[in-house]
Every structure is written in structure tokens, then in C-alpha cells.
Scaffold this motif. Sequence first.
Motif, PDB file in Angstrom:
ATOM      1  N   UNK A 173      16.424 -10.478 -33.903  1.00 37.79           N
ATOM      2  CA  UNK A 173      15.551  -9.931 -34.941  1.00 37.79           C
ATOM      3  C   UNK A 173      16.049 -10.311 -36.335  1.00 37.79           C
ATOM      4  N   UNK A 174      15.103 -10.507 -37.224  1.00 39.71           N
ATOM      5  CA  UNK A 174      15.433 -10.838 -38.609  1.00 39.71           C
ATOM      6  C   UNK A 174      15.900  -9.573 -39.319  1.00 39.71           C
ATOM      7  N   UNK A 175      16.979  -9.662 -40.059  1.00 37.74           N
ATOM      8  CA  UNK A 175      17.470  -8.527 -40.832  1.00 37.74           C
ATOM      9  C   UNK A 175      16.413  -8.153 -41.863  1.00 37.74           C
ATOM     10  N   UNK A 176      15.923  -6.912 -41.796  1.00 40.40           N
ATOM     11  CA  UNK A 176      14.860  -6.482 -42.717  1.00 40.40           C
ATOM     12  C   UNK A 176      15.271  -6.632 -44.172  1.00 40.40           C
ATOM     13  N   UNK A 177      16.554  -6.464 -44.449  1.00 40.27           N
ATOM     14  CA  UNK A 177      17.013  -6.560 -45.826  1.00 40.27           C
ATOM     15  C   UNK A 177      16.768  -7.944 -46.400  1.00 40.27           C
ATOM     16  N   UNK A 178      16.774  -8.945 -45.513  1.00 43.26           N
ATOM     17  CA  UNK A 178      16.552 -10.313 -45.978  1.00 43.26           C
ATOM     18  C   UNK A 178      15.111 -10.520 -46.430  1.00 43.26           C
ATOM     19  N   UNK A 179      14.203  -9.639 -45.976  1.00 47.98           N
ATOM     20  CA  UNK A 179      12.791  -9.791 -46.320  1.00 47.98           C
ATOM     21  C   UNK A 179      12.348  -8.770 -47.366  1.00 47.98           C
ATOM     22  N   UNK A 180      13.275  -8.027 -47.926  1.00 48.75           N
ATOM     23  CA  UNK A 180      12.922  -7.007 -48.909  1.00 48.75           C
ATOM     24  C   UNK A 180      12.490  -7.635 -50.223  1.00 48.75           C
ATOM     25  N   UNK A 181      11.546  -6.990 -50.894  1.00 47.13           N
ATOM     26  CA  UNK A 181      11.179  -7.377 -52.252  1.00 47.13           C
ATOM     27  C   UNK A 181      12.185  -6.771 -53.221  1.00 47.13           C
ATOM     28  N   UNK A 182      12.198  -7.305 -54.435  1.00 46.05           N
ATOM     29  CA  UNK A 182      13.093  -6.754 -55.459  1.00 46.05           C
ATOM     30  C   UNK A 182      12.606  -5.401 -55.952  1.00 46.05           C
ATOM     31  N   UNK A 183      11.279  -5.268 -56.077  1.00 47.79           N
ATOM     32  CA  UNK A 183      10.677  -4.046 -56.632  1.00 47.79           C
ATOM     33  C   UNK A 183       9.490  -3.635 -55.773  1.00 47.79           C
ATOM     34  N   UNK A 184       9.405  -2.336 -55.494  1.00 47.49           N
ATOM     35  CA  UNK A 184       8.262  -1.773 -54.762  1.00 47.49           C
ATOM     36  C   UNK A 184       7.561  -0.774 -55.677  1.00 47.49           C
ATOM     37  N   UNK A 185       6.243  -0.903 -55.776  1.00 47.59           N
ATOM     38  CA  UNK A 185       5.449   0.040 -56.562  1.00 47.59           C
ATOM     39  C   UNK A 185       4.442   0.690 -55.627  1.00 47.59           C
ATOM     40  N   UNK A 186       4.460   2.014 -55.572  1.00 53.80           N
ATOM     41  CA  UNK A 186       3.492   2.770 -54.776  1.00 53.80           C
ATOM     42  C   UNK A 186       2.556   3.497 -55.739  1.00 53.80           C
ATOM     43  N   UNK A 187       1.263   3.191 -55.644  1.00 55.18           N
ATOM     44  CA  UNK A 187       0.275   3.693 -56.594  1.00 55.18           C
ATOM     45  C   UNK A 187      -0.831   4.451 -55.871  1.00 55.18           C
ATOM     46  N   UNK A 188      -1.213   5.611 -56.427  1.00 58.95           N
ATOM     47  CA  UNK A 188      -2.326   6.401 -55.882  1.00 58.95           C
ATOM     48  C   UNK A 188      -3.476   6.429 -56.886  1.00 58.95           C
ATOM     49  N   UNK A 189      -4.649   6.028 -56.453  1.00 58.36           N
ATOM     50  CA  UNK A 189      -5.831   5.934 -57.319  1.00 58.36           C
ATOM     51  C   UNK A 189      -6.418   7.309 -57.614  1.00 58.36           C
ATOM     52  N   UNK A 190      -7.415   7.331 -58.488  1.00 53.53           N
ATOM     53  CA  UNK A 190      -8.070   8.564 -58.875  1.00 53.53           C
ATOM     54  C   UNK A 190      -9.206   8.963 -57.938  1.00 53.53           C
ATOM     55  N   UNK A 191      -9.702  10.161 -58.121  1.00 52.31           N
ATOM     56  CA  UNK A 191     -10.774  10.718 -57.296  1.00 52.31           C
ATOM     57  C   UNK A 191     -12.016   9.835 -57.318  1.00 52.31           C
ATOM     58  N   UNK A 192     -12.555   9.586 -56.146  1.00 49.64           N
ATOM     59  CA  UNK A 192     -13.765   8.795 -55.853  1.00 49.64           C
ATOM     60  C   UNK A 192     -13.618   7.297 -56.139  1.00 49.64           C
ATOM     61  N   UNK A 193     -12.438   6.831 -56.546  1.00 51.11           N
ATOM     62  CA  UNK A 193     -12.277   5.388 -56.737  1.00 51.11           C
ATOM     63  C   UNK A 193     -12.240   4.677 -55.384  1.00 51.11           C
ATOM     64  N   UNK A 194     -12.698   3.434 -55.392  1.00 51.39           N
ATOM     65  CA  UNK A 194     -12.796   2.664 -54.150  1.00 51.39           C
ATOM     66  C   UNK A 194     -11.496   1.939 -53.843  1.00 51.39           C
ATOM     67  N   UNK A 195     -11.371   1.504 -52.583  1.00 54.30           N
ATOM     68  CA  UNK A 195     -10.191   0.756 -52.152  1.00 54.30           C
ATOM     69  C   UNK A 195      -8.948   1.626 -52.181  1.00 54.30           C
ATOM     70  N   UNK A 255       1.690  -1.547 -53.692  1.00 55.74           N
ATOM     71  CA  UNK A 255       0.919  -0.994 -52.581  1.00 55.74           C
ATOM     72  C   UNK A 255       0.117   0.220 -53.017  1.00 55.74           C
ATOM     73  N   UNK A 256      -1.177   0.174 -52.752  1.00 54.83           N
ATOM     74  CA  UNK A 256      -2.027   1.334 -52.992  1.00 54.83           C
ATOM     75  C   UNK A 256      -1.908   2.309 -51.836  1.00 54.83           C
ATOM     76  N   UNK A 257      -1.791   3.591 -52.152  1.00 54.95           N
ATOM     77  CA  UNK A 257      -1.690   4.619 -51.116  1.00 54.95           C
ATOM     78  C   UNK A 257      -3.069   4.865 -50.517  1.00 54.95           C
ATOM     79  N   UNK A 258      -3.152   4.794 -49.210  1.00 53.28           N
ATOM     80  CA  UNK A 258      -4.416   5.012 -48.511  1.00 53.28           C
ATOM     81  C   UNK A 258      -4.605   6.515 -48.293  1.00 53.28           C
ATOM     82  N   UNK A 259      -5.540   7.086 -49.045  1.00 50.13           N
ATOM     83  CA  UNK A 259      -5.847   8.508 -48.879  1.00 50.13           C
ATOM     84  C   UNK A 259      -7.294   8.737 -49.300  1.00 50.13           C
ATOM     85  N   UNK A 260      -7.924   9.867 -48.926  1.00 49.05           N
ATOM     86  CA  UNK A 260      -9.359  10.037 -49.162  1.00 49.05           C
ATOM     87  C   UNK A 260      -9.792  10.032 -50.627  1.00 49.05           C
ATOM     88  N   UNK A 261      -8.957  10.525 -51.526  1.00 46.22           N
ATOM     89  CA  UNK A 261      -9.292  10.590 -52.963  1.00 46.22           C
ATOM     90  C   UNK A 261     -10.647  11.237 -53.205  1.00 46.22           C
TER      91      UNK A 261
END
Length: 197
Positions: free
Chosen positions: A21-43, A69-75
Amino acid sequence: MRSFTAILSLALAATSVIAAPVDERATCSDVYVYFARGTTEVGTLGTVVGPGLKRDITVALLGRSVKFEGIDYPANLVGYLAGGDAGGARTMANSVTATAAACPNAKIVISGYSQGAQVTHLAARQLPAAIQNRINAVVTFGDPYEDTALPGVLQSRRKTFCNFGDLICQGLSVILAPHLTYGTDTPAAAAFVKSKV
């Protein structure tokens, strides 16, 4: 016979190296951003803040790998009126926790707009101090919890954008024009993120 056995051993060893197996650390990005959209917004990124924030952070951090990465939630409105979608908060908290474990050198940012800001606050409260310490920046826009402190070290790593006249930031369920213009703040938000990562 010995040469055949030696060749077979070499072939098996080569196969095990290829299948390792490939070491996951070798495939890590430098920066991760997790974003949650506003109410009724699409995607998962929405339209008011998400796409511009993704673009501006990527440009600001040119030369570093960024996973946004956009957080998948009903919004939906029910989630907003409840103070933020609990499932979305769990998803964000779990994503941060998994990244912190798999990528020990990665920088992590959490962010949200409107109900997404509520989700960001709720997610932050679910994280133990050790994981909170792994988050480098928290950025919220049109934040109904503008006056509510984030837990632990996160309050000192926070930037909130709340426009004059945005009643959502005052805890009222009324959307006026100032709540819909946070797309203009994404360059400043990206600059803040750059200063923290």
C-alpha cells in the motif's frame, strides 16, 4: 533447480513491493480547506462565497498543493433555524479529524457562509483540543454566531466577515442585500489564510 527457486523468490518479492500500500502521507496535500455553503445554495460550494474562496486561496497559496472540499449537507431552512445542521457539523468534524490523523504535516482551514458558518462553529465544538490545535485558520462569512467565541485556540485563529446591515449576523432570520455580497471578501479571506498557514 536452485536458479529457478531464486528467480521465483525474486519474482515474489517484486510482486509484494508492487502490491504494498502507498503511504497516505505521501499523497497528502499541503493545505486542506473544508467549506460549508449557505442555506439553499446549490452543490457543495454554493455560489456566493465558495467558488471565489476556492479560487483566491489557490492563487494565494501558489506553489503549495491545496485540497478544497465542500461539505455535503442539506443546507435547508430547518437546519438554519435549528442553529446549524448537526449532520453537516459531524461531517466537517470527521473530515478534519481524518485529515489530522492521515496528514500530520498538513495545514487545515475550516470555513462557512451563513448556515455554513453555524456548521463551522458546531464542528469546532465537537473537536478535542488536540485536533483544534491542528486547525490553522477559521474563516466565516455572514456568521449568525459572530458574537460567539470559538473554543480553545481557534478564537485566536478566526476571521469573521460580517457586513454592516447584515441582519443574519445579528441573529435575525432576515436576508437583506448585505448578506449576499460576501463574494467580494474572498481575496481578503485568502490573504488571512495565507498568513496563518
